[in-house]
Scaffold this active site. Structure first.
Site, PDB file in Angstrom:
ATOM      1  N   ASP A  85       1.272  -1.265  -0.084  1.00  0.00           N
ATOM      2  CA  ASP A  85      -0.245  -0.236   0.079  1.00  0.00           C
ATOM      3  C   ASP A  85       0.979   0.703  -0.200  1.00  0.00           C
ATOM      4  OD1 ASP A  85      -2.159  -1.248  -0.172  1.00  0.00           O
ATOM      5  OD2 ASP A  85      -3.047  -1.307   2.030  1.00  0.00           O
ATOM      6  N   GLY A  86       1.982   0.742   0.289  1.00  0.00           N
ATOM      7  CA  GLY A  86       2.850   2.466   0.753  1.00  0.00           C
ATOM      8  C   GLY A  86       3.553   3.139  -1.051  1.00  0.00           C
TER       9      GLY A  86
END
Length: 795
Positions: A486-487
């Site tokens: 997700d980063g």
């Protein structure tokens, strides 16, 4: 015998417990107490924690303050006071800590049970917590013993703070909640019946009345049902409550403010004598439901029987897979007990509530839940079946998954994370291989946007078609907002993810096998054709000489690559190139050697190297993390577990075992003062250089590493792997000369004995089933109820 002893505890495999030997652990160490109805209690080794029924967001029963100083408050506590001396303490050490020279402590962390044993001032206490199997209620079963030679008069004071149901409402609405607070006494029961808002805004309020009751097995001596009346003035805390300090109960009655589970009992203990008593905290959607849960408080013998039922249920779950290997201390406890336990809790809760999350903003994450379910298919197939169908129904009609889901209110949340939907074929395949239930493919599942339904087999095809449609200029799958990491959110949804390409290949191969097994030959051929094409594209555009790039940016350039720094090499595409069959032969070995050279560390396998040093929107929010933390260069245990699987696929038994052991619970028990979080379960990440506390773990319990280490141990190192046609046996071990496995599979029990006279790491020379040699190493399914003896010779 204690295993993997460390500064703070050890494993007791005979009783399936981790024994914490001192209370002052680096962090609170937690456990989960649950039942099949949806009652969940999160409890620390010193009694702190919360509980809820069905939804941590909407039906939280007990309050817990995260990021609290002092830590781990409030909790389920039992204060004790010597009425002669006036000295007081807690049976769980916290919140009235006493010196180690005067206070003995043991916490036995069991499977959905927890027992805290302590002795202070010649009073021994034993406090066991568990959840009733068939009622929405938790039990605190207490025993006090006078170990001295004189009569003692002891008062006990129970404590637990009722939550105002909604997590965010309780946390944020300080003006409204205590003014709406309702509680009353029903005989000797404290009843919390404040209204709860199940709506999501001021224009959508949905007020309902819930009930929680707290009752004792013995008639209380006094009551203290309101927090401030119990604690005293606002400058006091749980460490020095006025009622306990003074020995004078409030006996206050009246609604408003902050209700608590406050019952006082008076015990007269002769030398050597004991008293046993219990408390029950029960939830109800109405008052009758609550009362039925509280009825259990009246019979301590039945409560003991319920505790045994909890333990027996876990003996049954664990019986589906047990092994005995030469690594009796470092492998067997993990695979036989703690990996499976951690995976089960993940399967129930996904990422909804944990030691690091309030439970307000996370329900069931789509990608997380699907992976978690793979770890319980063997022991809880019916639960997995229902949950797989529910998750399959969270796909929009365009083939994109809802990223998050709250089952109680049937509320999907977010979308357009383009790895999400790709997990569905890969994980459903695990269930089909485990159970052989091909009829599941004919079940109809809804579209979450309300536009009808389709068969599950068509849903699996749809999600692959969706990725095939959503490709970038190089023909590789688009990233969307982000893929698994997700980063990594570099802005344009049209950037191309090498991870998604590898996952597509893995899922396409799984769906092709399912389609072929069920006679859907056209679908099988199409999946294999697309797999081959995607494989070629990934190797053409993603390969960088020694490893694969991570993301191809929409406006040119890339994330990951030998000429890109920071973030030159990422773990995910390397391991999934092997798992997905994209990298084969020499290239696969080169990839994993690059992982070993650049990412392997003492505490596990780093997610990337070198880490980002400052924020740049080109990389995304990963670069706001401090270097060496979480996705930015820590050992991210979920992804690190994939490295174990990849090495096993390549036949590298020593390296697979080495990676497994670096992150094993037993390893972390021995270095608990460095690791800090609970050693008996996995944490999300372990900090690495340049952070100054290398080896410090954070975000324990709810992490995808639990399921993947379960699979890595059972199916890849030991190599006992369900396939559509039977049980495949293909160990990848570090030269062990022999091991045994008991595996229940499709109703039969397989007693598997593996011998390895040559000490090889991979290779099966012969397989004998009930005395008869078979071709290959796929053991066909036996009739339900049968016991099958399997003898395997490696070589």
């Amino acid at each position: 015998m204690g295993l993997a002893k460390g500064k703070y505890g050890y494993f007791d495999e005979k009783n399936h417990e981790y024994v914490i030997t001192r209370p002052d652990t680096p962090q609170p160490w937690y456990n989960y107490l649950v039942n099949d109805l949806g009652y969940v209690a999160l409890i620390s080794h010193t009694g702190g924690g919360t509980s809820f029924f069905q939804s941590a967001r909407d039906k939280k029963i007990l309050r817990y303050r995260y990021n609290s100083v002092p830590a781990d408050r409030p909790g389920r506590w039992l204060y004790l006071r010597d009425m002669t001396s006036g000295d007081y303490w807690s049976s769980t050490w916290n919140p009235v800590p006493k010196p180690a020279s005067e206070y003995t402590f043991r916490c036995h962390v069991g499977l959905n049970t927890q027992t805290v044993m302590s002795t202070y001032a010649e009073i021994a206490s034993r406090l066991t917590y568990f959840v009733l199997p068939r009622r929405p209620a938790e039990v605190w079963l207490a025993r006090l013993t006078n170990t001295g030679d004189r009569k003692r008069i002891i008062h006990s004071y129970s404590y637990g703070e009722f939550n105002f149901w909604g997590t965010l409402r309780d946390l944020l609405n300080l003006d409204n909640c205590p003014k709406c607070s309702r509680y009353h006494l029903d005989g000797d029961t404290i009843v919390h019946d404040t209204y709860n808002d199940l709506g999501d805004n001021l224009d959508n309020m949905q007020w309902v009345r819930h009930f929680a009751g707290f009752r004792s097995s013995h008639k209380p001596y006094a009551i203290n049902p309101e927090r401030q009346e119990f604690l005293g003035d606002i400058w006091r805390s749980e460490s020095n409550p006025l009622v306990v300090e003074s020995g004078r109960d409030s006996n206050f009655e009246g609604s408003g403010d902050y209700p608590i589970c406050g019952l006082t009992h008076r015990w007269e203990l002769q030398p050597g004598s004991s008293v046993e008593f219990a408390f029950v905290l029960a939830f109800g959607n109405n008052e009758d439901e609550m009362r039925r849960g509280l009825e259990a408080a009246g019979n301590i013998e039945e409560l003991r029987e319920s505790l045994e039922q909890v333990k027996e249920r876990w003996s049954e779950r664990l019986s589906f897979f047990q092994t005995a290997t030469p690594e009796k201390e470092d492998f067997d406890p993990c695979v036989n007990t703690w990996n499976q336990y951690n995976a089960y809790i993940n399967g129930l809760l996904s990422r909804s509530i944990s030691p690091y999350n309030w439970g307000a903003d996370r329900g069931l994450g789509f990608r997380d839940t699907l992976q978690d379910l793979m770890g319980v298919c063997h022991s809880e197939p019916e639960f997995a079946r229902q949950r797989f169908l529910m998750m399959a129904g969270l796909i929009h009609s365009d083939g994109i998954a809802a990223h998050n889901y709250f089952p109680l209110t049937d509320t999907p949340d977010m979308r357009d994370f383009f790895d999400d939907h790709l997990w569905l074929p890969f994980t459903v395949a695990r269930y089909l291989k485990e159970t052989g239930e091909m009829g599941l493919l004919e079940e109809r599942v809804r579209f979450v946007d309300g536009s009808g339904s389709q068969k599950l087999i068509d849903r699996l095809e749809l999600v692959l078609d969706t990725t095939w449609r959503l490709r970038g200029k190089h023909g590789l799958p688009q990233t969307g907002h982000a893929d698994w990491n997700d980063g990594l959110n570099p802005g344009s949804m049209e950037s191309e993810s090498l991870f998604n390409a590898m996952l597509f290949c893995a899922s396409a191969r799984e769906l092709a096998a399912i389609a072929e097994f069920t006679g859907r030959n056209e679908l099988a051929a199409r999946c294999r054709e697309r797999y081959e094409e995607m494989k070629e594209l990934a190797n053409t555009h993603g390969w960088d000489g020694q490893w694969y790039r991570r993301i191809l940016l929409a406006d040119g350039g890339c994330i990951g690559g030998k000429d890109v720094s920071p973030g030159s090499i990422f773990l995910e595409p390397q391991v999934w190139a092997v798992i997905g069959g994209v990298a084969e032969g020499e290239r696969a070995r080169t990839v994993m050697d690059s992982v070993y050279k650049h990412l392997a560390r003492k505490h596990g396998i780093k997610l990337l190297d070198p880490p980002y040093t400052d924020y740049d929107p080109k990389w995304g929010s990963i670069s706001i993390l401090l270097p060496g933390h979480k996705e930015n260069g820590a050992v991210f245990c979920h992804a690190a577990s994939w490295a174990v699987v990849a090495e096993a696929i390549l036949g590298n038994g020593s390296r697979a075992w080495d990676y497994y052991k670096r992150m094993a619970p037993t390893t972390n028990s021995r270095i608990a003062e460095v690791h800090e979080t609970e050693p008996y379960v996995y944490s999300q990440h372990i900090a690495q250089e340049p952070f100054h506390k290398i080896g410090r773990a954070r975000n324990s319990w709810l992490t995808g590493s639990a399921t993947w280490f379960t699979l890595a141990g059972q199916q890849y190192i030991l190599g006992v792997r369900p396939e559509l046609g039977g049980l495949f046996i293909d160990p990848t071990i570090p030269g062990w000369k022999e091991f045994r496995v008991t595996r229940k599979f499709r109703g039969a029990t397989y007693e598997i004995e593996v011998t390895n006279p040559g000490g090889v790491e991979r290779g099966v020379k012969s397989v004998t089933v009930d005395g008869k040699a078979i071709e290959g190493n796929l053991v066909p399914p036996a009739r339900a109820g049968a016991t099958v003896k399997v003898e395997v010779v490696m070589g």
